[in-house]
Scaffold this motif. Structure first.
Motif, PDB file in Angstrom:
ATOM      1  N   GLN A  19       0.824  -1.207   0.000  1.00 53.79           N
ATOM      2  CA  GLN A  19       0.000   0.000   0.000  1.00 53.79           C
ATOM      3  C   GLN A  19       0.862   1.262   0.000  1.00 53.79           C
ATOM      4  O   GLN A  19       1.956   1.290   0.556  1.00 53.79           O
ATOM      5  N   GLU A  20       0.305   2.284  -0.600  1.00 54.92           N
ATOM      6  CA  GLU A  20       0.913   3.617  -0.591  1.00 54.92           C
ATOM      7  C   GLU A  20       0.457   4.386   0.640  1.00 54.92           C
ATOM      8  O   GLU A  20       1.219   5.091   1.277  1.00 54.92           O
ATOM      9  N   GLU A  55       2.670   3.414   7.444  1.00 51.57           N
ATOM     10  CA  GLU A  55       2.565   3.970   6.092  1.00 51.57           C
ATOM     11  C   GLU A  55       1.917   5.346   6.189  1.00 51.57           C
ATOM     12  O   GLU A  55       1.534   5.798   7.266  1.00 51.57           O
ATOM     13  N   GLN A 348      -4.965   2.839  -0.393  1.00 51.53           N
ATOM     14  CA  GLN A 348      -4.468   3.268  -1.708  1.00 51.53           C
ATOM     15  C   GLN A 348      -3.286   2.369  -2.044  1.00 51.53           C
ATOM     16  O   GLN A 348      -2.272   2.396  -1.360  1.00 51.53           O
ATOM     17  N   LYS A 350       0.088   0.670  -3.701  1.00 45.90           N
ATOM     18  CA  LYS A 350       1.357   1.236  -4.158  1.00 45.90           C
ATOM     19  C   LYS A 350       1.355   1.337  -5.671  1.00 45.90           C
ATOM     20  O   LYS A 350       0.894   0.452  -6.343  1.00 45.90           O
TER      21      LYS A 350
END
Length: 350
Positions: A19-20, A55, A348, A350
């Motif tokens: 994940q971003e 993150e 969201q 990556k």
């Protein structure tokens, strides 16, 4: 920028993929939760700071509250360098349902946003105009391509393994309250999901658990932990109204195929004891251990102050996510409003 056409060669990634960031919509509208408003503020501070250790956390919130949000995250020892706050006003906190649903290009890996209509679970909690505008605002903030659909869809109503299988419930996606008062047409709904999200197989379950404002979201029942494995909630007591519903879902999962054509691995977790509320719009709360939030290297697990049941669920979820830290957090205040950690967050990829 919005596209009226359908995305080409995109797929819907699974939540367990890298994940971003995780998106939250901060509680900012006292009218949507008058009795729990201040408790929710504190809970969101705790949750956002937890995410920030693993993150980025991206927050939709009115300008006036940005300073207080930063203070709250700092008080909870969060990492403020991992926090982005946008001036995006919302009606309510359920970002899983009104937030952007991200898709990923199969070749370039480029992300885009799918923007569906949102009507507060069939018009139950007006107004919802600000919530419905969030995907468009997120696309502008991230300078991402946006594909729009006229269909009503909440993120909590769908679950994917990232390999083309999508799980959902008829009680939500075919509900007349999502289709202008007429029952939804299954073939049309499937066509739109496939075109927008790049999924191939859609598995329909009948309905969801008791007390669920959403009419029965899948994210309280079945969740993918790998492309070929799911967690499935079960209710052993046959006197409980969830017993039959969950038994049917569990049985139907035996027929769902993994990407290699084999059977899914199915990990059963027992539901928490029913949490009843007196003088509340929900006589029974939709409490479920399946409403966990997956992060990079961690999983945030909802617990409900039921020692034995909580511990059993934590152990099973820990086995499902080797290498990820398991963080248990009390979710009673949240579930009083109708959801838990998965419901308030949108990942969201990556």
């Amino acid at each position: 920028m919005s596209k009226a056409s359908y995305p080409q060669n995109y797929r819907l990634p699974a939540e367990f993929e890298p994940q971003e960031a995780i998106w939250l919509s901060w509680p900012s509208n006292k009218e949507s939760c008058p009795k729990t408003y201040h408790k929710l503020q504190d809970k969101f501070g705790e949750i956002a700071s937890t995410i920030s250790r693993y993150e980025r956390v991206r927050i939709n919130a009115p300008m006036l509250s940005h300073m207080n949000i930063r203070l709250s995250i700092a008080d909870n020892e969060g990492d403020l360098s991992q926090v982005d706050i946008y001036e995006h006003n919302t009606n309510d906190v359920w970002c899983r349902d009104h937030g952007p649903i991200f898709i990923k290009h199969n070749e370039t890996g480029k992300l885009a946003i799918t923007d569906w209509e949102f009507n507060a679970w069939g018009g139950k909690f007006p107004p919802w105009d600000l919530d419905n505008a969030i995907p468009e605002k997120a696309a502008a903030a991230l300078k991402m391509e946006r594909f729009t659909s006229k269909m009503i869809l909440e993120g909590g109503a769908i679950e994917t393994n990232g390999k083309g299988t999508l799980l959902t419930t008829e009680a939500v996606l075919l509900n007349p309250n999502r289709h202008g008062g007429k029952p939804g047409n299954k073939a049309e709904v499937e066509k739109e999901l496939k075109a927008m999200l790049g999924v191939k197989d859609i598995v329909w379950f009948k309905k969801g658990i008791e007390g669920d404002d959403t009419d029965g979201h899948i994210d309280d029942i079945v969740r993918f932990i790998r492309e070929d494995a799911v967690i499935c909630m079960v209710e052993p007591r046959d006197s409980d109204p969830n017993h039959k519903v969950l038994k049917e879902i569990r049985e139907k999962l035996d027929d769902v195929r993994a990407p290699d054509g084999g059977k899914l691995e199915i990990i059963e977790i027992e539901m928490p004891q029913a949490i009843e509320m007196k003088d509340w719009r929900l006589s029974r709360l939709p409490a479920s251990y399946a409403n966990f939030m997956i992060m990079n290297n961690a999983v945030l697990v909802p617990i409900f102050g039921q020692k034995k049941k909580d511990a059993a669920a934590e152990d099973k979820i820990a086995e499902c996510f080797p290498g990820r830290e398991i963080i248990s957090m009390m979710a009673k205040d949240l579930v009083t409003e109708g959801g838990a950690f998965h419901c308030i967050s949108m990942h969201q990829p990556k």
